[in-house]
Scaffold this active site. Structure first.
Site, PDB file in Angstrom:
ATOM      1  CG  ASP A  86      78.084 -49.182  30.135  1.00 55.96           C
ATOM      2  OD1 ASP A  86      77.485 -48.972  31.206  1.00 55.96           O
ATOM      3  OD2 ASP A  86      78.166 -48.340  29.222  1.00 55.96           O
ATOM      4  CE  LYS A 120      72.663 -41.307  30.558  1.00 58.57           C
ATOM      5  NZ  LYS A 120      73.988 -40.843  30.274  1.00 58.57           N
ATOM      6  CE1 TYR A 155      74.263 -43.292  24.798  1.00 60.61           C
ATOM      7  CE2 TYR A 155      76.652 -43.090  24.786  1.00 60.61           C
ATOM      8  CZ  TYR A 155      75.396 -42.508  24.737  1.00 60.61           C
ATOM      9  OH  TYR A 155      75.292 -41.153  24.627  1.00 60.61           O
ATOM     10  NE  ARG A 202      96.488 -32.481  33.278  1.00 66.98           N
ATOM     11  CZ  ARG A 202      97.755 -32.940  33.316  1.00 66.98           C
ATOM     12  NH1 ARG A 202      98.005 -34.235  33.390  1.00 66.98           N
ATOM     13  NH2 ARG A 202      98.766 -32.104  33.298  1.00 66.98           N
TER      14      ARG A 202
HETATM   15  C1  LIG Z   1      74.913 -47.366  28.904  1.00 65.12           C
HETATM   16  C2  LIG Z   1      75.611 -46.062  28.714  1.00 65.12           C
HETATM   17  N1  LIG Z   1      76.950 -46.026  28.735  1.00 65.12           N
HETATM   18  C3  LIG Z   1      77.629 -44.855  28.561  1.00 65.12           C
HETATM   19  C4  LIG Z   1      76.958 -43.669  28.329  1.00 65.12           C
HETATM   20  C5  LIG Z   1      77.735 -42.408  28.126  1.00 65.12           C
HETATM   21  O1  LIG Z   1      77.663 -41.597  29.252  1.00 65.12           O
HETATM   22  P1  LIG Z   1      77.826 -39.992  29.263  1.00 65.12           P
HETATM   23  O2  LIG Z   1      76.639 -39.434  28.590  1.00 65.12           O
HETATM   24  O3  LIG Z   1      77.944 -39.682  30.712  1.00 65.12           O
HETATM   25  O4  LIG Z   1      79.087 -39.675  28.503  1.00 65.12           O
HETATM   26  C6  LIG Z   1      75.560 -43.669  28.311  1.00 65.12           C
HETATM   27  C7  LIG Z   1      74.816 -42.416  28.064  1.00 65.12           C
HETATM   28  O5  LIG Z   1      73.616 -42.406  27.857  1.00 65.12           O
HETATM   29  C8  LIG Z   1      74.872 -44.890  28.510  1.00 65.12           C
HETATM   30  O6  LIG Z   1      73.523 -44.944  28.496  1.00 65.12           O
END
Ligand SMILES: Cc1ncc(COP(=O)(O)O)c(C=O)c1O
Length: 399
Positions: free
Chosen positions: A190, A215, A118, A65
């Protein structure tokens, strides 16, 4: 390690780092590939050796973990590509986003961020953080003066995302990181849409950079993961939150991510090139009302994108003149696209915000965020760009 330093020393290109970085410390018995270590715990012959590792005085692992050799190799690869001192990983991108925020924020703190983050991140800002006494101000995404004014009112953490999901807005990282620091804030970005190949927010002034590894890093739509990179001190605090709250990356997921990242530079180069070509083609189509892609000269923040990005990424979005009804007609006619809530994969993926980035939001909330119902997010895969254009052309014509 000597070998690792030779392969990943300063001056080695990111393309080479994608292939080699981070793996050596986790290799065993001459294997050229990182093993998937499925061991919950690690055994020690005596208490002193165990204590040395547990207290961080010697390298090694105690419990998966906390740390795991396969997971460590993945973290090291991303760390090298983002040029960071430290990295820690999570089971999903949202675990990385929420883990970062909950690790660093306290009741009474104030967060400044963008309206266009997001959808899941937006829900953390609007629903969960206020519940813990954290004030959040969400600014118009490209209103840099407005964001600076919000920062001047006091800020503990500035959270950026660029390009944004799904309207591909771009914010000036250098400018806003400076304003965030002047306000005493920790600055987080991000970088999921750009990838470390196209943009390095730490080099542009942020304190932390995070990714949904699900992604482009994963790239094959078969694994979930998240990762955060930055200084040893900040990442240490985030790691501590994750080791205790437990959203750790699974070793098999880490293995898939390592394998995928060996071709990250090839996929991203192809996707950058194809996305630009497709965006330019879409701009000339009468059925298309708008095309959002930072590589287009018509993009409102194209100059900022040119300054801070090396490529403009594999995701674009476009609006249909006929609104959501047109989306209903066009999407099923695409033969070369999965209609799915994902992006960054080798296959092209398409969907409306209502079922993808902003599935968590109501139609009213999407409208308030300026996300038109006639929008399609189109994540370009590694197929032949001419085939994708032909597919889009046929779908638009038939609809
Ligand atoms: C820009 C962005 N940040 C964070 C996330 C969240 O990622 P996850 O789906 O792996 O939890 C996404 C998901 O589409 C995203 O497009």
């Amino acid at each position: 390690m000597v070998e690792e330093n030779r392969r990943t020393s300063a001056g080695v290109s990111p393309d080479t780092l994608s292939v080699w970085a981070g793996e050596d410390a986790s290799l065993v018995q001459g294997a050229t590939q990182v093993p998937v270590v499925y061991s919950a715990a690690y055994g020690y012959p005596d208490v002193d050796a165990w204590l040395d590792v547990a207290l961080g005085r010697a390298p090694g692992h105690v419990y998966s973990r906390n740390t795991n050799p396969t997971v460590h190799a993945f973290e090291e690869k991303v760390r090298a590509l983002e040029g960071a001192a430290a990295a820690t990983s999570f089971s999903t991108g949202m675990a990385a986003v929420s883990g970062t925020l909950f690790a660093l924020l306290f009741p009474g703190d104030r967060v400044v961020s963008l309206k266009d983050t997001y959808g899941g991140t937006n829900v953390v800002f609007t629903e969960f953080l206020p519940r813990f006494g954290v004030e959040v101000e969400l600014c118009e995404t490209t209103d840099h003066e407005g964001i600076e004014a919000a920062l001047a009112d006091g800020c503990s953490l500035l959270y950026l995302e660029t390009p944004t999901n799904p309207t591909l807005k771009v914010v000036d990282i250098v400018r806003l990181a400076a304003a965030g620091h002047a306000a005493g804030a920790i600055v987080v970005a991000d970088n999921t849409f750009a990838t470390p190949l196209n943009q390095n927010p730490l080099a542009l002034g942020t304190d932390l950079v995070l990714h949904s590894a699900t992604k482009f890093l994963g790239g094959h739509a078969d694994v979930l993961g998240g990762v955060v990179c930055g200084s040893t001190e900040l990442v240490g605090r985030i790691y501590h939150f994750r080791e205790i709250t437990g959203a750790s990356l699974d070793p098999m997921a880490a293995y898939l991510l390592i394998r995928s990242m060996k071709t990250l530079h090839l996929r991203v180069a192809r996707q950058n090139e194809s996305a630009l070509r497709i965006a330019e083609w879409l701009e000339a189509q009468p059925a298309v009302s708008v095309v959002n892609y930072p590589g287009l000269e018509s993009h409102p923040q194209h100059d900022v994108a040119v300054r801070q990005m090396r490529g403009f990424g594999g995701v674009l979005s476009f609006g249909l003149e006929g609104g959501f009804e047109a989306v209903r007609r066009v999407l099923p006619r695409l033969r070369l696209a999965h209609r799915a809530a994902n992006l960054g994969a080798v296959e092209t993926v398409a969907g409306p915000p209502a079922t993808t980035s902003h599935v968590e939001c109501t139609a009213e909330e999407r409208a308030a965020m300026g996300i038109p119902e006639g929008l399609i997010r189109y994540s370009v895969g590694i197929e032949d760009a001419g085939d994708l254009i032909a597919d889009l052309g046929r779908a638009l014509e038939d609809a």
